[in-house]
Design an enzyme around this catalytic site. Structure first.
Site, PDB file in Angstrom:
ATOM      1  N   ASP A 184       9.236   2.589   2.024  1.00 21.90           N
ATOM      2  CA  ASP A 184       7.862   3.334   2.322  1.00 21.90           C
ATOM      3  C   ASP A 184       7.879   3.326   3.879  1.00 21.90           C
ATOM      4  O   ASP A 184       7.411   2.185   4.512  1.00 21.90           O
ATOM      5  CB  ASP A 184       6.779   2.878   1.584  1.00 21.90           C
ATOM      6  CG  ASP A 184       5.361   3.594   2.137  1.00 21.90           C
ATOM      7  OD1 ASP A 184       5.213   4.249   3.204  1.00 21.90           O
ATOM      8  OD2 ASP A 184       4.508   3.537   1.196  1.00 21.90           O
TER       9      ASP A 184
ATOM     10  N   PHE B 272       0.967  -0.955  -0.034  1.00 25.51           N
ATOM     11  CA  PHE B 272      -0.259  -0.068   0.110  1.00 25.51           C
ATOM     12  C   PHE B 272       0.768   1.195  -0.166  1.00 25.51           C
ATOM     13  O   PHE B 272       1.754   1.458   0.696  1.00 25.51           O
ATOM     14  CB  PHE B 272      -0.829   0.127   1.273  1.00 25.51           C
ATOM     15  CG  PHE B 272      -1.976   1.049   1.221  1.00 25.51           C
ATOM     16  CD1 PHE B 272      -3.263   0.919   0.596  1.00 25.51           C
ATOM     17  CD2 PHE B 272      -1.648   2.315   1.861  1.00 25.51           C
ATOM     18  CE1 PHE B 272      -3.922   1.942   0.130  1.00 25.51           C
ATOM     19  CE2 PHE B 272      -2.562   3.442   1.538  1.00 25.51           C
ATOM     20  CZ  PHE B 272      -3.719   3.162   0.837  1.00 25.51           C
TER      21      PHE B 272
ATOM     22  N   LYS C  55       2.266   9.893   7.797  1.00 27.31           N
ATOM     23  CA  LYS C  55       1.133   9.613   9.077  1.00 27.31           C
ATOM     24  C   LYS C  55       1.934  10.276  10.417  1.00 27.31           C
ATOM     25  O   LYS C  55       1.327  11.393  10.778  1.00 27.31           O
ATOM     26  CB  LYS C  55       1.314   7.968   9.317  1.00 27.31           C
ATOM     27  CG  LYS C  55       0.480   7.358   8.090  1.00 27.31           C
ATOM     28  CD  LYS C  55      -0.096   5.968   8.504  1.00 27.31           C
ATOM     29  CE  LYS C  55      -1.316   5.704   7.616  1.00 27.31           C
ATOM     30  NZ  LYS C  55      -1.033   4.947   6.265  1.00 27.31           N
TER      31      LYS C  55
HETATM   32  C1  LIG Z   1      -1.117   5.231   4.751  1.00 30.57           C
HETATM   33  C2  LIG Z   1       0.016   4.851   3.822  1.00 30.57           C
HETATM   34  C3  LIG Z   1       0.180   5.592   2.861  1.00 30.57           C
HETATM   35  C4  LIG Z   1      -0.677   6.697   2.091  1.00 30.57           C
HETATM   36  O1  LIG Z   1      -0.886   7.811   3.133  1.00 30.57           O
HETATM   37  P1  LIG Z   1      -1.919   8.861   2.858  1.00 30.57           P
HETATM   38  O2  LIG Z   1      -1.245  10.151   3.921  1.00 30.57           O
HETATM   39  O3  LIG Z   1      -2.940   8.309   3.278  1.00 30.57           O
HETATM   40  O4  LIG Z   1      -1.810   9.445   1.404  1.00 30.57           O
HETATM   41  C5  LIG Z   1       1.236   5.200   1.961  1.00 30.57           C
HETATM   42  N1  LIG Z   1       1.976   4.229   2.150  1.00 30.57           N
HETATM   43  C6  LIG Z   1       1.975   3.421   3.600  1.00 30.57           C
HETATM   44  C7  LIG Z   1       2.918   2.385   3.846  1.00 30.57           C
HETATM   45  C8  LIG Z   1       0.495   3.864   4.482  1.00 30.57           C
HETATM   46  O5  LIG Z   1       0.388   3.054   5.337  1.00 30.57           O
END
Ligand SMILES: *Cc1c(COP(=O)(O)O)cnc(C)c1O
Length: 398
Positions: free
Chosen positions: A223, A138, A252
């Site tokens: 990420d 994700f 986050k």
């Molecule tokens: C939540 C998340 C995102 C996306 O972040 P947003 O601020 O909602 O765009 C990207 N990568 C990871 C691993 C996430 O958990």
């Protein structure tokens, strides 16, 4: 406004893009939130791994209050003190040399994708534009980030996706080795797949990725949007592994509860983007940067990564000891306070019953209960939360 008021007005005026619980959150403190009717909950969702220092941490609130009187926004046509100090702090506590600020995780992913292609094209290698990510990953919801996200259910109906972005199974080195070549400019991975079901990456896999990087000269991009800022027991998830990423993304928990994203890079990747090539109007603004500085200083001063490690281990041990639920709980996994409990019953129903008993947890894929409480959660709060969870799970059994 009470719960019913928020629900009714929201249904009338807000686009229906979320499966929401039938409550509104009115205020929060530490690991607790109160709904519109005044009912208190233990918050083991924490804004989805955002509120690492807890809701309304006094140091963060103070920083926001003070900065709000001084300067809210000024544009990146100029320097601002909070942004440069925050970049210095991130560099001091990671492998990075330079930081770019944006406003969300998806935007950080977009920046990383652009950076990788620009890094390659700057070397004159215009065909070196392929980016590889993991299946079940994700990375966000904007079109580039959505293409990087290896879950077709999120992409359905939004095609075509971006070209030259491909997915390979996670933790599967032969699959990656088969996909990567000299036209690969980047491999983007989470160290623990979050939305994918709290699936930790294997050290041997990441060691293999590093070896492939040696051979094919691509950027290894991590990420850290969900794993960052102490969540997994280290400040950044990659620090558990024998891996030095070229680029990593954050969001986050970065802003201490305010919206903020960033990407950090080292070596040639740190200078791949030059003036005019990437930008964000609000990126690294003085207010969010003040909140982020305050939050990061709490995380470092109170050694919240170590606290996450210790509390996470405690939860795993406690849940592992629920012998009467063996068979119902098939796995307890994760790192630090990023935990997944896999169940054989309806996980959404478990989450809803927990909510009705005053515990907020979130369920992914219908069967993984995700526990990502604030890192400041107390042992008494953990005991109380686990009491609720155990009782609800025991009820499922019948
Ligand atoms: C939540 C998340 C995102 C996306 O972040 P947003 O601020 O909602 O765009 C990207 N990568 C990871 C691993 C996430 O958990």
């Amino acid at each position: 406004m009470d719960n019913q008021g928020m629900i009714a007005m929201g249904q009338d005026y807000v686009m229906n893009t979320y499966g929401r619980c039938p409550m509104g959150i009115a205020r929060g403190r530490g690991a607790k939130v109160w709904d519109g009717d005044g009912t208190v909950y233990l918050d083991f969702v924490a804004g989805i791994a955002v509120n690492n220092v807890g809701h309304c941490h006094p140091a963060v609130v103070k920083a926001i209050r003070e900065q709000a009187e001084i300067l809210l926004h000024c544009s990146n046509l100029y320097w601002n003190e909070n942004q440069v100090k925050l970049a210095k702090e991130i560099v001091a506590n990671s492998c990075a040399e330079k930081v770019f600020f944006c406003n969300s995780g998806a935007e950080a992913t977009e920046g990383a994708l652009k950076l990788a292609r620009r890094w390659a094209s700057r070397q004159g290698k215009t065909a070196k534009n392929r980016i590889i990510t993991a299946a079940n990953s994700f990375h966000g919801r904007t079109l580039g980030a959505l293409t990087a996200t290896g879950q077709t259910k999120y992409q359905a109906g939004f095609g075509p996706m971006l070209p030259e972005l491909i997915h390979v199974p996670y933790n599967d080195l032969p699959a990656l080795a088969a996909a990567v070549d000299e036209n690969t400019c980047a491999v983007l991975l989470e160290t623990v797949q979050g939305e994918g079901g709290v699936l930790p990456g294997e050290p041997a896999y990441f060691a293999g990725v590093v070896a492939l990087r040696e051979k094919f000269n691509f950027l290894l991009m991590i990420d850290e949007v969900q794993t960052g800022f102490g969540r997994t027991g280290k400040l950044f998830g990659y620090q558990h592994l024998d891996v030095t990423p070229d680029v990593f993304t954050m969001a986050k928990a970065l802003g201490g509860g305010l919206p903020m994203g960033a990407l950090a890079a080292r070596g040639a990747a740190a200078t791949a983007l030059q003036p005019g090539e990437h930008a964000a109007t609000f990126g690294g603004g003085p207010l969010v940067a003040a909140a982020a500085l305050a939050s990061l200083s709490v995380i470092l001063r109170e050694d919240l990564p170590a606290a996450a490690e210790q509390k996470g281990r405690y939860i795993k041990e406690r849940v592992g000891g629920w012998t009467e639920l063996a068979g119902l709980i098939t796995d307890v996994r994760g790192q630090g306070l990023m935990l997944g409990i896999e169940v054989t019953c309806d996980g959404n129903k478990v989450a809803e019953e927990c909510r009705q008993k005053g515990l907020l947890i979130n369920c992914i894929h219908g069967q993984v209960l995700r526990l990502v409480p604030p890192l400041v959660v107390t042992e008494a709060e953990i005991d109380q939360a686990l009491g609720v969870l155990r009782e609800v799970l025991a009820g499922c059994r019948r």
